[in-house]
Design a protein around this motif. Structure first.
Motif, PDB file in Angstrom:
ATOM      1  N   THR A   1       0.791  -1.275  -0.149  1.00 18.18           N
ATOM      2  CA  THR A   1       0.059   0.003  -0.005  1.00 18.18           C
ATOM      3  C   THR A   1       0.804   1.060  -0.069  1.00 18.18           C
ATOM      4  O   THR A   1       1.713   1.381   0.564  1.00 18.18           O
ATOM      5  N   PRO A   2       0.386   2.298  -0.491  1.00 21.08           N
ATOM      6  CA  PRO A   2       1.113   3.645  -0.821  1.00 21.08           C
ATOM      7  C   PRO A   2       1.295   4.255   0.801  1.00 21.08           C
ATOM      8  O   PRO A   2       0.639   3.900   1.520  1.00 21.08           O
ATOM      9  N   SER A   3       2.240   5.199   0.925  1.00 19.84           N
ATOM     10  CA  SER A   3       2.415   5.929   2.101  1.00 19.84           C
ATOM     11  C   SER A   3       1.265   6.402   2.736  1.00 19.84           C
ATOM     12  O   SER A   3       1.111   6.092   3.978  1.00 19.84           O
ATOM     13  N   ASN A   4       0.519   7.106   1.996  1.00 21.58           N
ATOM     14  CA  ASN A   4      -0.660   7.980   2.699  1.00 21.58           C
ATOM     15  C   ASN A   4      -1.534   7.181   3.031  1.00 21.58           C
ATOM     16  O   ASN A   4      -2.292   7.291   4.109  1.00 21.58           O
ATOM     17  N   GLU A   5      -1.860   6.094   2.322  1.00 21.75           N
ATOM     18  CA  GLU A   5      -3.007   5.154   2.889  1.00 21.75           C
ATOM     19  C   GLU A   5      -2.427   4.340   3.801  1.00 21.75           C
ATOM     20  O   GLU A   5      -3.354   3.894   4.711  1.00 21.75           O
ATOM     21  N   CYS A   6      -1.254   3.946   3.910  1.00 21.85           N
ATOM     22  CA  CYS A   6      -0.721   3.233   5.268  1.00 21.85           C
ATOM     23  C   CYS A   6      -0.809   4.155   6.201  1.00 21.85           C
ATOM     24  O   CYS A   6      -1.472   3.697   7.305  1.00 21.85           O
ATOM     25  N   LEU A   7      -0.537   5.492   6.380  1.00 17.79           N
ATOM     26  CA  LEU A   7      -0.538   6.201   7.587  1.00 17.79           C
ATOM     27  C   LEU A   7      -2.112   6.200   7.931  1.00 17.79           C
ATOM     28  O   LEU A   7      -2.093   6.352   9.125  1.00 17.79           O
ATOM     29  N   ARG A   8      -2.939   6.336   7.029  1.00 19.44           N
ATOM     30  CA  ARG A   8      -4.437   6.653   7.370  1.00 19.44           C
ATOM     31  C   ARG A   8      -4.951   5.248   8.028  1.00 19.44           C
ATOM     32  O   ARG A   8      -5.613   5.361   9.115  1.00 19.44           O
ATOM     33  N   ALA A   9      -4.457   4.268   7.590  1.00 16.47           N
ATOM     34  CA  ALA A   9      -5.020   2.898   8.219  1.00 16.47           C
ATOM     35  C   ALA A   9      -4.255   2.616   9.333  1.00 16.47           C
ATOM     36  O   ALA A   9      -5.109   1.564  10.145  1.00 16.47           O
ATOM     37  N   PHE A  10      -3.148   2.697   9.476  1.00 15.33           N
ATOM     38  CA  PHE A  10      -2.272   2.207  10.435  1.00 15.33           C
ATOM     39  C   PHE A  10      -2.702   2.727  11.998  1.00 15.33           C
ATOM     40  O   PHE A  10      -2.696   2.034  12.742  1.00 15.33           O
TER      41      PHE A  10
ATOM     42  N   ASP B   1     -20.125 -14.517   5.320  1.00  9.43           N
ATOM     43  CA  ASP B   1     -20.125 -13.610   4.369  1.00  9.43           C
ATOM     44  C   ASP B   1     -20.082 -12.150   4.523  1.00  9.43           C
ATOM     45  O   ASP B   1     -19.378 -11.454   3.921  1.00  9.43           O
ATOM     46  N   CYS B   2     -20.659 -11.662   5.749  1.00  7.56           N
ATOM     47  CA  CYS B   2     -20.635 -10.526   6.149  1.00  7.56           C
ATOM     48  C   CYS B   2     -19.375 -10.071   6.440  1.00  7.56           C
ATOM     49  O   CYS B   2     -18.681  -8.782   6.097  1.00  7.56           O
ATOM     50  N   ILE B   3     -18.417 -11.000   7.046  1.00 12.07           N
ATOM     51  CA  ILE B   3     -16.922 -10.644   7.435  1.00 12.07           C
ATOM     52  C   ILE B   3     -16.102 -10.316   5.791  1.00 12.07           C
ATOM     53  O   ILE B   3     -15.399  -9.511   5.780  1.00 12.07           O
ATOM     54  N   ARG B   4     -16.427 -11.335   4.860  1.00 10.86           N
ATOM     55  CA  ARG B   4     -15.643 -11.270   3.815  1.00 10.86           C
ATOM     56  C   ARG B   4     -16.214  -9.793   2.944  1.00 10.86           C
ATOM     57  O   ARG B   4     -15.312  -9.286   2.289  1.00 10.86           O
ATOM     58  N   LYS B   5     -17.139  -9.816   2.952  1.00  5.37           N
ATOM     59  CA  LYS B   5     -17.935  -8.492   2.215  1.00  5.37           C
ATOM     60  C   LYS B   5     -17.417  -7.345   2.949  1.00  5.37           C
ATOM     61  O   LYS B   5     -16.823  -6.400   2.404  1.00  5.37           O
ATOM     62  N   GLY B   6     -17.238  -7.178   4.388  1.00  3.62           N
ATOM     63  CA  GLY B   6     -16.793  -5.979   5.250  1.00  3.62           C
ATOM     64  C   GLY B   6     -15.184  -5.871   4.682  1.00  3.62           C
ATOM     65  O   GLY B   6     -14.837  -4.737   4.534  1.00  3.62           O
ATOM     66  N   VAL B   7     -14.339  -6.975   4.869  1.00  4.07           N
ATOM     67  CA  VAL B   7     -13.168  -6.737   4.756  1.00  4.07           C
ATOM     68  C   VAL B   7     -12.710  -6.383   3.173  1.00  4.07           C
ATOM     69  O   VAL B   7     -11.969  -5.276   2.848  1.00  4.07           O
ATOM     70  N   SER B   8     -13.310  -6.810   2.213  1.00  2.00           N
ATOM     71  CA  SER B   8     -13.303  -6.305   0.668  1.00  2.00           C
ATOM     72  C   SER B   8     -13.577  -4.837   0.834  1.00  2.00           C
ATOM     73  O   SER B   8     -12.982  -4.020   0.113  1.00  2.00           O
ATOM     74  N   LEU B   9     -14.832  -4.186   1.274  1.00  2.00           N
ATOM     75  CA  LEU B   9     -15.048  -2.957   1.407  1.00  2.00           C
ATOM     76  C   LEU B   9     -14.033  -1.832   2.023  1.00  2.00           C
ATOM     77  O   LEU B   9     -13.615  -0.959   1.331  1.00  2.00           O
ATOM     78  N   LEU B  10     -13.460  -2.426   3.160  1.00  2.00           N
ATOM     79  CA  LEU B  10     -12.288  -1.878   3.721  1.00  2.00           C
ATOM     80  C   LEU B  10     -11.153  -1.503   3.084  1.00  2.00           C
ATOM     81  O   LEU B  10     -10.446  -0.614   2.966  1.00  2.00           O
ATOM     82  N   PHE B  11     -10.860  -2.607   2.313  1.00  2.00           N
ATOM     83  CA  PHE B  11      -9.486  -2.773   1.513  1.00  2.00           C
ATOM     84  C   PHE B  11      -9.744  -1.636   0.335  1.00  2.00           C
ATOM     85  O   PHE B  11      -8.805  -0.850   0.090  1.00  2.00           O
ATOM     86  N   ARG B  12     -10.863  -1.637  -0.242  1.00  2.00           N
ATOM     87  CA  ARG B  12     -11.289  -0.711  -1.385  1.00  2.00           C
ATOM     88  C   ARG B  12     -11.194   0.756  -0.799  1.00  2.00           C
ATOM     89  O   ARG B  12     -10.574   1.758  -1.366  1.00  2.00           O
ATOM     90  N   HIS B  13     -12.051   0.763   0.583  1.00  2.00           N
ATOM     91  CA  HIS B  13     -11.977   2.481   0.865  1.00  2.00           C
ATOM     92  C   HIS B  13     -10.861   2.965   1.369  1.00  2.00           C
ATOM     93  O   HIS B  13     -10.583   4.248   1.171  1.00  2.00           O
ATOM     94  N   PHE B  14      -9.966   2.132   1.932  1.00  2.00           N
ATOM     95  CA  PHE B  14      -8.914   2.603   2.373  1.00  2.00           C
ATOM     96  C   PHE B  14      -7.433   2.908   1.358  1.00  2.00           C
ATOM     97  O   PHE B  14      -6.304   3.137   1.494  1.00  2.00           O
ATOM     98  N   GLY B  15      -7.885   2.130   0.251  1.00  2.00           N
ATOM     99  CA  GLY B  15      -6.852   2.520  -1.232  1.00  2.00           C
ATOM    100  C   GLY B  15      -5.744   1.369  -0.582  1.00  2.00           C
ATOM    101  O   GLY B  15      -4.654   1.705  -1.312  1.00  2.00           O
ATOM    102  N   LEU B  16      -6.082   0.253  -0.112  1.00  2.00           N
ATOM    103  CA  LEU B  16      -4.784  -0.810  -0.058  1.00  2.00           C
ATOM    104  C   LEU B  16      -4.602  -1.455  -1.260  1.00  2.00           C
ATOM    105  O   LEU B  16      -5.362  -1.665  -2.195  1.00  2.00           O
ATOM    106  N   ARG B  17      -3.205  -2.034  -1.271  1.00  2.00           N
ATOM    107  CA  ARG B  17      -2.898  -2.665  -2.534  1.00  2.00           C
ATOM    108  C   ARG B  17      -2.075  -4.061  -2.217  1.00  2.00           C
ATOM    109  O   ARG B  17      -1.630  -4.341  -1.178  1.00  2.00           O
ATOM    110  N   ASP B  18      -2.307  -4.866  -3.162  1.00  2.00           N
ATOM    111  CA  ASP B  18      -1.770  -6.279  -3.098  1.00  2.00           C
ATOM    112  C   ASP B  18      -2.155  -7.293  -2.086  1.00  2.00           C
ATOM    113  O   ASP B  18      -2.614  -8.357  -2.466  1.00  2.00           O
TER     114      ASP B  18
END
Length: 697
Positions: free
Chosen positions: A99-108, A271-288
């Motif tokens: 994940t890029p630096s700004n997104e890391c800082l926001r999520a960490f 299913d709720c866990i998997r959907k929520g994790v996917s949404l968070l990954f997208r929202h926070f701009g995470l990568r890989d």
């Protein structure tokens, strides 16, 4: 993690260089051999002579820009997950995994992430932020009252907002103790901001790995099968611990944690866990890739203050799902959640890591050409590994790696066996099967006398080996063959694999999955030997202590004509017994080889005779003031202690009498905690002297 990554991605198609940043933020180019030290402190003192040091981090980044194609950051916590290393690489235009630096800082930052989760409509755990030198107990007490928590003894979790691996996470009762624990985190220098959260009583912790399988910069996160973390209180009545997933439980062998992949939750909750994790990954701009942790609270979500403002994501018919921690660089040691969950859906260690790296490469046009060449060679190598016939036309040699047992050395044996099995898999001409040796009646009780019918051997599928203790592996075997669990796991596994294949098939570099969905199979020890013989296999003995080193397994295999690694029965039997070893070495005195003065005492003698008389007799016989005690037929420093007075000998004898699993720290003079093995309750005591040495066997 770095050692594990190195083990599983290097090959003739990929050249890996290793770099190390120490606690003082000094960067070094190091030899990969340094990674095989136990801890960084084992090679820190060698850096000046054995490593290339960079004068500044900027110089380090310039070196990377000129010498590497892509960087795989494996720094957990500060500077690794808070955007520090990422910002350094971005400024130097160095491609990197993650994940890029700004997104890391926001999520960490746990507090900021919690605020954003709440703003995005997710259920969150009620929390209170405390900053260094700004702690107001009155405000903390008011927060306790606002969430209907008793300010005198309400149970909360106190943790740093910006630290990983459960560092500094503690339980507190009431506002005053919570404030004290927060001050403790500040004084230790772990962080200057602390978050205090409600303890989710009755909740079940889970963690989920998410893999980005999109093309180039188009994110397409797919969540693997989550893992339920089942915690249990300490089994020792004299040790009181709160049930939290702390550093020790996460990384070290302990019988206080068990993992269930997939979780034993209702399908709607998973299913709720998997959907929520996917949404968070997208929202926070995470990568890989990333790992996201949370809790399932099987109670009405209305009990949470964060659910009062309308419908929140995480409310289910069966309870509430809450997300608490975003891990930008998931742990990658051999048995980590990344590999546990990846292996459940068809990925080996090597394949999941290479998938992550190759996906990262796809974001950088300059790496596409080299990535294609890497992919072609990787596919060629994978085809050779999967074939039953190797290129020269001969069949693969079958090998069985056996580990475990029921001695105090069984956890070390599990680590050794896992390492051997994983590394042997890298050879194209071998077909390797991991096997667990376990007592037939389980680990709750132990057989004092060996017989072939008292031991079982389980052949293990890939995913079941990846545990911290033999008890976990053993329990996982039984769980894996329960019909209901088989059906649920198979259905969820197929669902995730279809999602992965649909997305990854668009990638030029994807070569398919390399692990099948197998079941563990149980044999008696003799049945297993017959099976090995029929398979014309060789056995790698990785069972430490007990029947693995005393010649028993060697004799059984030899009688059946099965080849195995290591010494034969006679040498094994002699070397396992320290008394027999000493007698054998005594015959080499004429060659200038000598043994330590020693004495051997029966266990019963220490339990029934005058300990003062024994102590005085030992001092006179061994000509020493203090002695070191150890079992005659055990290893790994089990039961080894230095005794300085008759009172120490009495404490040790009482531990033998009570068959205690361990002696807590400071029970003996200047001695840390002592671990006892099974052999101490079954054998004699051996006493010898070197400076101040006594042995008990």
């Amino acid at each position: 993690s770095a050692r594990s990554v190195l083990d599983h991605i290097q090959g003739e198609d990929l050249l890996v260089s290793c770099y190390y940043i120490d606690c003082g933020m000094n960067a070094f180019a190091i030899s990969p051999a340094q990674l095989y030290s136990n801890t960084p402190s084992d090679f820190d003192f060698k850096l000046e002579s054995l490593a290339q040091e960079f004068s500044t981090l900027s110089e380090f980044a310039e070196h990377l820009a000129a010498n590497v194609d892509i960087v795989f950051p494996v720094i957990h916590g500060k500077f690794g997950e808070d955007g520090g290393i990422q910002e350094l690489l971005e400024k130097a235009n160095v491609p990197f995994v993650g994940t890029p630096s700004n997104e890391c800082l926001r999520a960490f930052d746990k507090h900021n992430a919690s605020l954003e989760l709440d703003a995005q409509g997710f259920l969150t755990v009620p929390n209170f932020l405390v900053e260094k030198d700004k702690l107001a107990t009155s405000e903390l007490e008011e927060w306790f009252r606002s969430i209907n928590l008793n300010k005198e003894n309400g149970k909360v979790i106190v943790k740093p907002t910006r630290a990983g691996s459960s560092i500094g996470v503690v339980v507190a009762y009431g506002a005053n103790e919570a404030a004290e624990k927060a001050e403790g985190i500040f004084s230790e220098g772990i962080d200057n901001k602390v978050i205090i959260e409600v303890f989710l009583e009755g909740g079940c912790e889970f963690t989920a790995i998410v893999l980005d399988v999109g093309t180039a910069n188009n994110s397409e996160p797919i969540v693997l099968l989550p893992t339920e973390v089942e915690l249990q209180s300490s089994i020792s009545s004299d040790i009181q611990e709160d049930t939290i997933f702390n550093y020790r439980r996460k990384y070290l062998p302990t019988q206080q944690v068990a993992y269930h992949t997939p979780p034993r939750f209702p399908a709607e909750v998973i299913d709720c866990i998997r959907k929520g994790v996917s949404l968070l990954f997208r929202h926070f701009g995470l990568r890989d890739f990333a790992r996201i942790d949370g809790w399932f609270l099987p109670s009405p979500a209305t009990s949470l203050p964060s659910s009062e403002n309308g419908v929140k994501f995480g409310n289910t018919e069966y309870g509430a799902v809450l997300f608490t921690d975003i891990n930008l660089i998931s742990g990658m040691e051999q048995t980590s959640f990344l590999f546990q969950q990846a292996s459940k859906v068809g990925f080996s260690h090597s394949r999941i890591l290479r998938t992550i790296v190759q996906h990262a490469c796809s974001r950088f046009p300059s790496l596409v050409t080299s990535n294609n060449a890497w992919t072609a060679l990787s596919r060629k190598m994978q085809s050779a590994k999967q074939a039953l016939i190797i290129p020269n036309g001969t069949c693969k040699q079958k090998a069985f790696v056996i580990f475990g047992g029921d001695t105090s050395e069984r956890q070390v044996s599990l680590m050794s066996g896992t390492n051997v099995w994983l590394n042997l898999q890298g050879f194209d001409d071998l077909d390797v099967t991991p096997c667990l040796l376990a007592p037939s009646n389980g680990y709750s009780s132990h057989n004092e006398d060996f017989s072939e019918s008292s031991r079982d051997v389980w052949t293990l599928p890939y995913s079941l080996v990846l545990r911290h203790t033999t008890e976990e592996v053993h329990a996982a075997c039984f769980e894996a063959i329960e019909p209901e669990r088989v059906e649920i796991t198979s259905r969820l596994r197929n669902q995730v694999m279809k999602e992965l294949e649909r997305a990854l098939s668009k990638q030029d570099w994807f070569a398919g999955f390399d692990i099948t969905d197998e079941q563990p199979i149980k044999y008696s020890l003799q049945q297993w030997i017959d099976y090995v013989k029929e398979a014309k296999a060789v056995v790698f003995i990785a069972v430490h202590g007990g029947i693995g080193e005393d010649g028993t397994i060697q004799s059984l295999l030899e009688s059946a004509g099965v080849p195995y690694t290591g010494p034969g029965p006679i040498a094994s039997r002699t070397c396992m017994d320290k008394v027999a070893t000493s007698l054998a070495v005594d015959h080499l005195a004429s060659y200038g080889i000598h043994t330590i003065p020693k004495d051997v005492r029966a266990r019963e003698e220490l339990l029934k005779s005058s300990l003062v008389d024994i102590w005085n007799d030992l001092k006179a016989k061994l000509q020493t003031e203090t002695v070191c005690v150890k079992p005659a037929r055990d290893g790994c420093s089990t039961g080894v202690a230095r005794l300085r007075c008759p009172e120490d000998l009495e404490v040790y004898a009482n531990a033998l009498r009570g068959t205690l699993p361990r002696l807590p720290a400071n029970c003996l003079s200047k001695v840390p905690e002592i671990q006892f093995g099974n052999s101490l309750s079954q054998s004699n005591l051996m006493l010898s002297c070197t400076f101040t040495l006594i042995y008990i066997c």
